[in-house]
Design an enzyme around this catalytic site. Sequence first.
Site, PDB file in Angstrom:
ATOM      1  N   ASP A  15      -0.090  -5.600  11.473  1.00  0.00           N
ATOM      2  CA  ASP A  15      -0.878  -6.787  11.116  1.00  0.00           C
ATOM      3  C   ASP A  15      -0.003  -7.791  10.374  1.00  0.00           C
ATOM      4  O   ASP A  15       0.066  -8.966  10.737  1.00  0.00           O
ATOM      5  CB  ASP A  15      -2.081  -6.377  10.254  1.00  0.00           C
ATOM      6  CG  ASP A  15      -2.884  -5.264  10.898  1.00  0.00           C
ATOM      7  OD1 ASP A  15      -3.572  -5.537  11.884  1.00  0.00           O
ATOM      8  OD2 ASP A  15      -2.802  -4.105  10.430  1.00  0.00           O
ATOM      9  N   GLU A 259       1.846  -2.999  18.298  1.00  0.00           N
ATOM     10  CA  GLU A 259       1.886  -4.309  18.942  1.00  0.00           C
ATOM     11  C   GLU A 259       3.230  -5.012  18.724  1.00  0.00           C
ATOM     12  O   GLU A 259       3.883  -5.440  19.668  1.00  0.00           O
ATOM     13  CB  GLU A 259       0.742  -5.171  18.387  1.00  0.00           C
ATOM     14  CG  GLU A 259       0.779  -6.584  18.913  1.00  0.00           C
ATOM     15  CD  GLU A 259      -0.553  -7.314  18.814  1.00  0.00           C
ATOM     16  OE1 GLU A 259      -1.614  -6.665  18.832  1.00  0.00           O
ATOM     17  OE2 GLU A 259      -0.525  -8.558  18.744  1.00  0.00           O
TER      18      GLU A 259
HETATM   19  O1  TRH Z   1       3.078  -0.261  12.303  1.00  0.00           O
HETATM   20  P1  TRH Z   1       2.286  -0.363  13.557  1.00  0.00           P
HETATM   21  O2  TRH Z   1       1.675   0.874  14.012  1.00  0.00           O
HETATM   22  O3  TRH Z   1       1.217  -1.448  13.320  1.00  0.00           O
HETATM   23  C1  TRH Z   1      -0.019  -1.712  13.880  1.00  0.00           C
HETATM   24  C2  TRH Z   1      -1.124  -1.308  13.012  1.00  0.00           C
HETATM   25  O4  TRH Z   1      -1.408   0.044  13.193  1.00  0.00           O
HETATM   26  C3  TRH Z   1      -2.286  -2.176  13.263  1.00  0.00           C
HETATM   27  O5  TRH Z   1      -3.427  -1.770  12.578  1.00  0.00           O
HETATM   28  C4  TRH Z   1      -2.538  -2.275  14.722  1.00  0.00           C
HETATM   29  O6  TRH Z   1      -3.535  -3.178  14.891  1.00  0.00           O
HETATM   30  C5  TRH Z   1      -1.311  -2.760  15.428  1.00  0.00           C
HETATM   31  O7  TRH Z   1      -0.232  -1.880  15.167  1.00  0.00           O
HETATM   32  C6  TRH Z   1      -1.514  -2.880  16.909  1.00  0.00           C
HETATM   33  O8  TRH Z   1       3.211  -0.929  14.760  1.00  0.00           O
HETATM   34  P2  TRH Z   1       3.785  -2.359  15.088  1.00  0.00           P
HETATM   35  O9  TRH Z   1       2.725  -3.254  15.596  1.00  0.00           O
HETATM   36  O10 TRH Z   1       4.930  -2.135  15.936  1.00  0.00           O
HETATM   37  O11 TRH Z   1       4.300  -2.951  13.712  1.00  0.00           O
HETATM   38  C7  TRH Z   1       5.435  -2.471  13.044  1.00  0.00           C
HETATM   39  C8  TRH Z   1       6.103  -3.580  12.267  1.00  0.00           C
HETATM   40  O12 TRH Z   1       7.078  -3.033  11.380  1.00  0.00           O
HETATM   41  C9  TRH Z   1       6.858  -4.557  13.161  1.00  0.00           C
HETATM   42  O13 TRH Z   1       6.713  -5.872  12.664  1.00  0.00           O
HETATM   43  C10 TRH Z   1       8.306  -4.116  13.028  1.00  0.00           C
HETATM   44  C11 TRH Z   1       8.325  -3.664  11.611  1.00  0.00           C
HETATM   45  N1  TRH Z   1       9.400  -2.718  11.243  1.00  0.00           N
HETATM   46  C12 TRH Z   1      10.396  -3.182  10.411  1.00  0.00           C
HETATM   47  O14 TRH Z   1      10.400  -4.353  10.013  1.00  0.00           O
HETATM   48  N2  TRH Z   1      11.378  -2.308  10.044  1.00  0.00           N
HETATM   49  C13 TRH Z   1      11.429  -1.026  10.476  1.00  0.00           C
HETATM   50  O15 TRH Z   1      12.356  -0.274  10.105  1.00  0.00           O
HETATM   51  C14 TRH Z   1      10.395  -0.581  11.371  1.00  0.00           C
HETATM   52  C15 TRH Z   1      10.420   0.834  11.865  1.00  0.00           C
HETATM   53  C16 TRH Z   1       9.388  -1.453  11.718  1.00  0.00           C
END
Ligand code: TRH
Length: 366
Positions: A15, A259
């Site tokens: 999010d 996402e």
């Molecule tokens: O973390 P996610 O599972 O996030 C979400 C939430 O679960 C949310 O509620 C849901 O609606 C959505 O997914 C679809 O996965 P996502 O979307 O990939 O987000 C991870 C974020 O973290 C992304 O912006 C990348 C960031 N990130 C970093 O900045 N550094 C890191 O080392 C990692 C592993 C991720």
Amino acid sequence: MHADIFCRVIDNYGDIGVCWRLARQLRRERDWRVRLWVDDLHAMARLVPEVDPRLPAQRADGVDVVDWTRPAPPLPPGDVVIEAFACDPPAEFVQRMRDQVRPPVWINLEYLSAEDWVENCHALPSPQPGGLRKYFFFPGFTPATGGLLRERDLLPARDALQADPRERAAFLGGIGLPEPLAGERLLTLFCYADAPATVLADALAAGDQPALLAIPPGVAPYLAAGTRGSLRVARIPFLPQPDYDRLLWSADLNFVRGEDSFVRAQWAGRPLVWHIYPQAEAAHVDKLHAWLRHYPAPAAARELQTAWNGDAGASRLPQLLAQALSSAVFEPWTRAAQDWSGALAKQPDLASNLADFCLALQESRP
Ligand code: TRH
């Protein structure tokens, strides 16, 4: 233009990951004043280390960040109000929106889906009490949707890193990863707790293709750093968002989830395996298949996605992994991933579409 973006962190990082990218891009590329309301600054600080979770209000990268867990200060709404994922701005704020002579353009930025219905619902208005209108804005993979977040400098920066082995090695060293050995593939693993990560590790260890698997904190905690057969496991720190992008660009194959990492892995132009966010009544299975109808990977790589998500064929996972990682499949998959990223990049990006949509609405009003 002045925008308010509201972000409620339901869980994890997606999010705030999406909202922060949008806020920065509107600020940097459109010169909008952006105020980002976030109800979990601790989650935000992991992606954006310059954010101090103790502060009620602060500026980060030109964006005004407001702690939304405190009583909302009586700030007048901007020209545009964007609520991410139907998170409902505070009632007092919506009342102030109504009180404006010219109420702001109100957008609900929805979740990403490749399903066909998205094209029909994108940009539709929904009447709200007190004469306001809220518009649904759907990200997506086709020109009839809102598109995908993609900063102007993203792909040139990716290309520069991918073309320069020394820059890649320096980056990987900087985040504490050993440099991949000659012939060894670099894989990253970001998935939910129910992913069959042990099956993946066993298949990689037993295979003849050497692999270095980089795993961030909290993911598959049972996979310890060390070497087993063809597999080296490295535990890496949680990276600031721009470094996570660079990691995806540096890798040969990215396991991603949710996402935002899913979208960024597509911009990496490298093979990816998506662990989709589970939804009630298995709604996510349709979402996965809808994306697979667009994603132009070889059959084994496509079947691997459904098996990784526990759908039909999960028992075939070791065999599908071996197949997808064999050069006969992996090489065409790599070319297809590049082409897919190139094809998506021909479409306008989400922040530009959203900004143009808001401007057009503003201009069309009396
Ligand atoms: O973390 P996610 O599972 O996030 C979400 C939430 O679960 C949310 O509620 C849901 O609606 C959505 O997914 C679809 O996965 P996502 O979307 O990939 O987000 C991870 C974020 O973290 C992304 O912006 C990348 C960031 N990130 C970093 O900045 N550094 C890191 O080392 C990692 C592993 C991720």
